[in-house]
Scaffold this motif. Structure first.
Motif, short mmCIF file in Angstrom:
data_model
loop_
_atom_site.label_atom_id
_atom_site.label_comp_id
_atom_site.label_asym_id
_atom_site.label_seq_id
_atom_site.Cartn_x
_atom_site.Cartn_y
_atom_site.Cartn_z
N UNK A 286 0.83 -1.20 0.00
CA UNK A 286 0.00 0.00 0.00
C UNK A 286 0.87 1.26 0.00
N UNK A 287 0.22 2.41 0.08
CA UNK A 287 0.93 3.70 0.01
C UNK A 287 1.85 3.92 1.20
N UNK A 288 1.69 3.17 2.29
CA UNK A 288 2.55 3.30 3.47
C UNK A 288 3.68 2.28 3.45
N UNK A 289 3.85 1.61 2.29
CA UNK A 289 4.88 0.59 2.11
C UNK A 289 4.66 -0.65 2.97
N UNK A 290 3.45 -0.85 3.40
CA UNK A 290 3.13 -2.09 4.11
C UNK A 290 2.79 -3.16 3.08
N UNK A 291 3.40 -4.32 3.24
CA UNK A 291 3.17 -5.42 2.31
C UNK A 291 2.31 -6.49 2.96
N UNK A 292 1.44 -7.06 2.16
CA UNK A 292 0.59 -8.16 2.63
C UNK A 292 1.43 -9.41 2.82
N UNK A 293 0.82 -10.41 3.41
CA UNK A 293 1.43 -11.73 3.44
C UNK A 293 1.45 -12.31 2.03
N UNK A 294 2.38 -13.22 1.76
CA UNK A 294 2.43 -13.78 0.39
C UNK A 294 1.16 -14.54 0.04
#
Length: 212
Positions: free
Chosen positions: A69-77
């Motif tokens: 997302x825009x906050x550089x948080x990545x989901x789990x694979x």
């Protein structure tokens, strides 16, 4: 002592990926992997570091997707999809067992040099009823064959074999001068009407003689 505000941003939802076709592919082809739903404003991050929403894969490997997302948080694979690239069979050869120019009522037997599943082609078009190692060819055209392995992968086409057929002469018309039923010692005159020279007279089961 100062107070610190700590904000924990939620991770994007874990995506699910699908393949547009079987992930078991032939060498020289590709399969497309994509999310199964819209990812909105999230950025796709594939396990081999590409940032396209849908990706075309032509190398064996295990592939997953994360969303950022825009906050550089990545989901789990996401779920993993294993792509397997299968080798194509080697190029076969075909050999004719006789002359490749012959009369239109004859045929030539042709065989390949490898044992597999076969896809015979005439003038670059698949012939559905030709699918064995040995075939009898009776129609004019340029033939070749491809080998197919258990994955459906095709070899390069074999050498070309050109078949030429010769038109049959016009059938002659026989007339008789007299009756065709007579006593032993008598005869009947038969006349063949034909523009073809060197006629061969036959009984029902054998040649009798040749004449003009």
């Amino acid at each position: 002592n100062g107070n610190f505000l700590v904000t924990i941003n939620p991770l994007p939802a874990t995506p699910k990926i699908i393949s547009d076709s079987s992930p078991s592919i032939c060498d020289g082809t590709a399969v497309t992997l994509r999310p199964d739903a819209s990812i909105g404003n999230l950025d796709p991050v594939w396990s081999y570091l590409t940032y396209n929403t849908a990706v075309s894969i032509s190398k064996s490997g295990v592939y997953t997707l994360k969303l950022k997302d825009s906050k550089n948080c990545e989901s789990l694979p996401s779920n993993a999809i294993e792509v397997k690239v299968n080798a194509n069979p080697g190029r076969p050869d075909i050999v004719a067992g006789g002359p490749t120019t012959f009369c239109a009522d004859k045929f030539v037997t042709v065989a390949t040099t490898q044992n597999a599943s076969y896809q015979w082609l005439k003038n670059n078009t698949i012939v559905p009823n030709l699918n064995t190692v040995i075939v009898n060819l009776s129609e004019a055209g340029t033939y070749n064959v491809k080998l197919l392995n258990e994955f459906g992968c095709a070899s390069p086409p074999s050498n070309d074999l050109k078949i030429t057929t010769l038109a049959l002469p016009e059938s002659p018309i026989i007339t008789k001068n007299g009756t065709a039923e007579f006593c032993a010692g008598n005869s009947v005159e038969l006349t063949a009407s034909s523009s073809i020279q060197n006629l061969v007279w036959k009984t029902s089961d054998k040649d009798v003689f040749s004449t003009n």
